[in-house]
Scaffold this active site. Structure first.
Site, PDB file in Angstrom:
ATOM      1  N   ARG A 140     -41.482   4.058 -36.034  1.00  0.00           N
ATOM      2  CA  ARG A 140     -42.454   5.047 -35.555  1.00  0.00           C
ATOM      3  C   ARG A 140     -42.129   5.442 -34.105  1.00  0.00           C
ATOM      4  O   ARG A 140     -42.137   6.613 -33.744  1.00  0.00           O
ATOM      5  CB  ARG A 140     -43.860   4.437 -35.636  1.00  0.00           C
ATOM      6  CG  ARG A 140     -44.899   5.196 -34.832  1.00  0.00           C
ATOM      7  CD  ARG A 140     -46.086   4.291 -34.565  1.00  0.00           C
ATOM      8  NE  ARG A 140     -47.139   4.433 -35.543  1.00  0.00           N
ATOM      9  CZ  ARG A 140     -48.051   5.407 -35.521  1.00  0.00           C
ATOM     10  NH1 ARG A 140     -47.998   6.328 -34.591  1.00  0.00           N
ATOM     11  NH2 ARG A 140     -48.994   5.466 -36.430  1.00  0.00           N
ATOM     12  N   ASP A 154     -47.037  -5.003 -27.221  1.00  0.00           N
ATOM     13  CA  ASP A 154     -48.403  -4.727 -27.684  1.00  0.00           C
ATOM     14  C   ASP A 154     -48.658  -5.415 -29.023  1.00  0.00           C
ATOM     15  O   ASP A 154     -49.576  -5.061 -29.756  1.00  0.00           O
ATOM     16  CB  ASP A 154     -48.693  -3.218 -27.756  1.00  0.00           C
ATOM     17  CG  ASP A 154     -47.749  -2.455 -28.676  1.00  0.00           C
ATOM     18  OD1 ASP A 154     -46.970  -3.101 -29.414  1.00  0.00           O
ATOM     19  OD2 ASP A 154     -47.784  -1.210 -28.665  1.00  0.00           O
ATOM     20  N   MET A 169     -43.068  -2.065 -28.508  1.00  0.00           N
ATOM     21  CA  MET A 169     -44.250  -1.197 -28.529  1.00  0.00           C
ATOM     22  C   MET A 169     -44.304  -0.467 -29.852  1.00  0.00           C
ATOM     23  O   MET A 169     -43.298   0.079 -30.296  1.00  0.00           O
ATOM     24  CB  MET A 169     -44.204  -0.173 -27.397  1.00  0.00           C
ATOM     25  CG  MET A 169     -44.744  -0.672 -26.074  1.00  0.00           C
ATOM     26  SD  MET A 169     -45.285   0.679 -25.000  1.00  0.00           S
ATOM     27  CE  MET A 169     -43.726   1.333 -24.449  1.00  0.00           C
ATOM     28  N   HIS A 170     -45.484  -0.483 -30.476  1.00  0.00           N
ATOM     29  CA  HIS A 170     -45.628   0.269 -31.719  1.00  0.00           C
ATOM     30  C   HIS A 170     -47.036   0.815 -31.932  1.00  0.00           C
ATOM     31  O   HIS A 170     -47.244   1.656 -32.798  1.00  0.00           O
ATOM     32  CB  HIS A 170     -45.252  -0.613 -32.920  1.00  0.00           C
ATOM     33  CG  HIS A 170     -46.240  -1.696 -33.209  1.00  0.00           C
ATOM     34  ND1 HIS A 170     -46.275  -2.874 -32.510  1.00  0.00           N
ATOM     35  CD2 HIS A 170     -47.235  -1.764 -34.124  1.00  0.00           C
ATOM     36  CE1 HIS A 170     -47.243  -3.632 -32.980  1.00  0.00           C
ATOM     37  NE2 HIS A 170     -47.854  -2.983 -33.949  1.00  0.00           N
ATOM     38  N   ARG A 171     -48.022   0.362 -31.145  1.00  0.00           N
ATOM     39  CA  ARG A 171     -49.402   0.784 -31.407  1.00  0.00           C
ATOM     40  C   ARG A 171     -49.618   2.233 -30.983  1.00  0.00           C
ATOM     41  O   ARG A 171     -49.117   2.673 -29.942  1.00  0.00           O
ATOM     42  CB  ARG A 171     -50.391  -0.135 -30.690  1.00  0.00           C
ATOM     43  CG  ARG A 171     -50.346  -1.547 -31.226  1.00  0.00           C
ATOM     44  CD  ARG A 171     -51.456  -2.439 -30.721  1.00  0.00           C
ATOM     45  NE  ARG A 171     -51.236  -3.794 -31.206  1.00  0.00           N
ATOM     46  CZ  ARG A 171     -51.590  -4.240 -32.415  1.00  0.00           C
ATOM     47  NH1 ARG A 171     -52.216  -3.416 -33.258  1.00  0.00           N
ATOM     48  NH2 ARG A 171     -51.348  -5.466 -32.780  1.00  0.00           N
TER      49      ARG A 171
END
Length: 365
Positions: free
Chosen positions: A244, A283, A209-211
């Site tokens: 992030r 994602d 997950m990064h969005r």
């Protein structure tokens, strides 16, 4: 002699550009008058995000590194454009090849066209319809000034036709990322570490997950991870953490017995995990392509996708970003009732050869 300049900048680019380089080298060895320069824009500048890829994917060192990493998107775009313009003025090619949808793709396309140099877009024509994604802006602007599109699917071809592009600009060749996947599958390797020694094939999940829609809201991220932990019923969930996301997770103190957060993994290690996983929760767009071809169930935590073929013919399901919607899909997956890969046309490992053949055909007339 056909002179090509190939542009790569971010991690996904290297997977897409590597087989094109190999196809150019092969074509040149067969006596064709074709050569290339590889330009690394420096958009991803740490070793895990770029350096490892040159070694693992057997890519020659770039001819130049523009050092365009860091800063805001506008600052990064500007830095890459300025440096790439200088590169093109010193080493003018017949064609600039950009791949994917990152900042480098957009910046280098604009710089090339302003110098009246042809641009080819590998993965042209794909659309999510989501203008809140920087990648969608990059795709739209790049495609609007592209001379030749090397497309991955009939869906992309239709998008380009609907925009008014003529058939002689649209070249349906397949997916270079799958070239890389197929070439490297025999070299996949298990990562080192205690958790990787313990997991068994098809008895763990891989998650990425990064969005911003998923990771920037603390309560929503906590709910999503809790839904994943509950739905995977105690099986290990391996989570290579994007920088992030790592920062956000540290601030929240998220910790579950079955959730194993790791450093970002190399290409060969990560895809070893995907190939042997019970399922993938992500994602990312590119991972849905790789999981589909390897026939691994894939759940995408997004409200839209630019890779609809992975849903129609692959193993991917698009479920949105609401944690509540996750449970029935994970239940279906855990019961072994997931759909199988049906085969996506031209995703056969030979895309890059078709690209080079088409370039020779166009530029030797």
């Amino acid at each position: 002699m056909i002179k090509l300049t190939l542009v790569a900048g971010a991690r996904p680019n290297f997977m897409k550009i590597a087989p094109i380089i190999h196809a150019i080298i092969k074509s040149k060895s067969e006596g064709n008058a074709i050569d290339y320069r590889l330009i690394h824009t420096g958009q991803h500048y740490d070793k895990k995000m770029s350096g490892d890829f040159f070694e693992q994917l057997n890519i020659p060192e770039p001819h130049a590194n523009l050092g365009g990493g860091g800063g805001t998107q506008a600052e990064q775009t500007a830095a890459i454009m300025i440096a790439f313009e200088k590169e093109l003025m010193e080493n003018r090619p017949d064609l600039v090849i950009v791949v994917g949808d990152v900042t480098s793709t957009l910046a280098c396309s604009i710089a090339a066209k302003k110098l009246v140099i042809d641009v080819a877009h590998v993965e042209g024509g794909i659309r999510s319809g989501d203008l809140s994604m920087p990648e969608e802006i990059n795709r739209m602007v790049t495609d609007s000034i592209t001379d030749h599109f090397f497309t991955t699917s009939e869906i992309a071809n239709t998008n380009l036709r609907n925009l008014g592009f003529s058939e002689d600009k649209i070249h349906f060749v397949g997916n270079t990322m799958i070239d890389t996947l197929m070439a490297n599958m025999p070299k996949f390797k298990k990562p080192e570490g205690e958790i990787f020694e313990k997991i068994q094939p098809k008895e763990y999940f891989v998650m990425t997950m990064h969005r911003p829609a998923n990771v920037d809201q603390e309560e929503k991220l906590k709910e999503m991870i809790q839904a994943i932990i509950t739905g995977t019923q105690g099986l290990p969930v391996i989570f290579p953490v994007h920088p992030r996301t790592a920062k956000n997770l540290q601030n929240m103190g998220i910790n579950h017995e079955s959730l194993h957060m790791t450093e970002p993994l190399s290409y060969l290690e990560f895809n070893y995990l995907v190939k042997n996983a019970k399922g993938v929760i992500t994602d990312s767009g590119g991972i849905t392509e790789e999981a589909s071809v390897m026939n691994v169930p894939c759940i995408t935590l997004r409200d839209n996708t630019e890779r609809a073929e992975t849903i129609e013919l692959g193993t991917n399901e698009l479920i949105g970003t609401d944690p509540i919607k996750l449970a029935p899909y994970l239940d279906k997956l855990m019961k072994g009732e997931w759909k199988s890969y049906k085969g996506i046309p031209l995703w056969d490992g030979k895309t890059s050869e078709r690209i080079v053949e088409k370039i020779l055909d166009i530029y030797t007339k």
